[in-house]
Design an enzyme around this catalytic site. Structure first.
Site, PDB file in Angstrom:
ATOM      1  N   ASP A 103      41.992 -10.808 -45.996  1.00  0.00           N
ATOM      2  CA  ASP A 103      41.948 -12.122 -45.346  1.00  0.00           C
ATOM      3  C   ASP A 103      43.367 -12.561 -44.999  1.00  0.00           C
ATOM      4  OD1 ASP A 103      39.245 -12.129 -45.816  1.00  0.00           O
ATOM      5  OD2 ASP A 103      39.395 -13.334 -47.643  1.00  0.00           O
TER       6      ASP A 103
HETATM    7  N1  URA Z   1      37.905 -10.178 -50.976  1.00  0.00           N
HETATM    8  C1  URA Z   1      38.193 -11.365 -50.385  1.00  0.00           C
HETATM    9  O1  URA Z   1      37.527 -12.371 -50.609  1.00  0.00           O
HETATM   10  N2  URA Z   1      39.247 -11.397 -49.542  1.00  0.00           N
HETATM   11  C2  URA Z   1      40.030 -10.339 -49.297  1.00  0.00           C
HETATM   12  O2  URA Z   1      40.989 -10.449 -48.529  1.00  0.00           O
HETATM   13  C3  URA Z   1      39.732  -9.129 -49.925  1.00  0.00           C
HETATM   14  C4  URA Z   1      38.653  -9.078 -50.762  1.00  0.00           C
END
Ligand code: URA
Length: 244
Positions: A103
């Site tokens: 993310d």
């Molecule tokens: N899980 C999440 O919620 N975000 C990420 O970036 C990676 C795994």
């Protein structure tokens, strides 16, 4: 066979124009002989190419680890934000893609490569590589919640059959509290669903305040890399991913 200028460009030596000048200045040798023409063809797997006295080892594919900072997107192109490829300064990023996504606000280990076969095998549901996350939480976490995360939780996903798609068994261990006094867990997943870590913690009534990926398979985020820094993977790391 490959053109010499293409080979040198793929190795990140410089632009076409710079490479032309290097060849003109006699700093490129092929099999011990000074190269005269940038468009000469070489056998990239067997010929010895030396640039300014250094042997250039032929690599079919390129593999990097990046310590991704927050506010950077794990995409190859984005109209608005800085992408992870923008951080690989001075590298030939053509063809490189991140292995899975983090993310925008998640930090830590991101592997980038142009080896499409490896990307596919690391992300395929049957062989999904282990990924370990350091997770800082809004609320204290109980051992029963840790057990629930390990056994599988309902994050709202539904299978084609209409049944609930519970998360696969995971590993979870409690870490030391962080400098803000928040609980920290290390969560290892064997799958990669959208926002999975955040949704898993939500499913046990908690909230992720900070998320960092620290490991993929046997590849551990290099503690010498500051946020935004990167390095090539070692041969050992590449092999470990291929043998995953
Ligand atoms: N899980 C999440 O919620 N975000 C990420 O970036 C990676 C795994």
């Amino acid at each position: 066979m490959k053109r010499l200028d293409k080979f040198l460009g793929d190795q990140g030596i410089g632009t076409r124009k710079e490479i032309k000048d290097y060849v003109k200045n006699g700093v490129v040798k092929v099999n011990g002989i000074v190269a005269k023409k940038p468009d000469m063809h070489i056998d990239e797997e067997n010929d010895e190419v030396v640039f300014m006295g250094q042997i250039l080892v032929y690599e079919k594919f390129r593999y990097y680890m990046l310590n991704k900072p927050a506010d950077v997107v794990s995409a190859t192109k984005d109209g608005k934000s800085i992408t992870v490829l923008n951080l690989l300064k001075n590298e030939n990023v053509k063809g490189l893609s991140p292995v899975g996504r983090l993310d925008k606000d998640t930090e830590g280990l991101l592997i980038l490569t142009d080896d499409g076969g490896l990307i596919h095998s690391l992300l395929s549901p049957t062989k999904h590589v282990d990924k370990e996350y350091e997770v800082h939480l809004e609320h204290e976490i109980s051992s029963s919640d840790i057990k629930k995360l390990e056994e599988g939780v309902d994050i709202g996903d539904i299978k084609k059959s209409g049944e609930k798609d519970i998360t696969l068994p995971a590993k979870c261990r409690l870490g030391e509290k962080d400098e803000k006094g928040r609980s920290v867990i290390y969560l290892t997943l064997h799958e990669g669903r959208f926002h999975q870590v955040k949704r898993m913690l939500e499913a046990v009534g908690n909230k992720v305040e900070y998320l960092k990926r620290v490991r993929m398979g046997a590849v551990i985020l290099d503690s010498n890399l500051d946020f935004g820094e990167y390095r090539r993977l070692t041969l050992e790391e590449i092999e470990s991913l291929k043998n995953n």
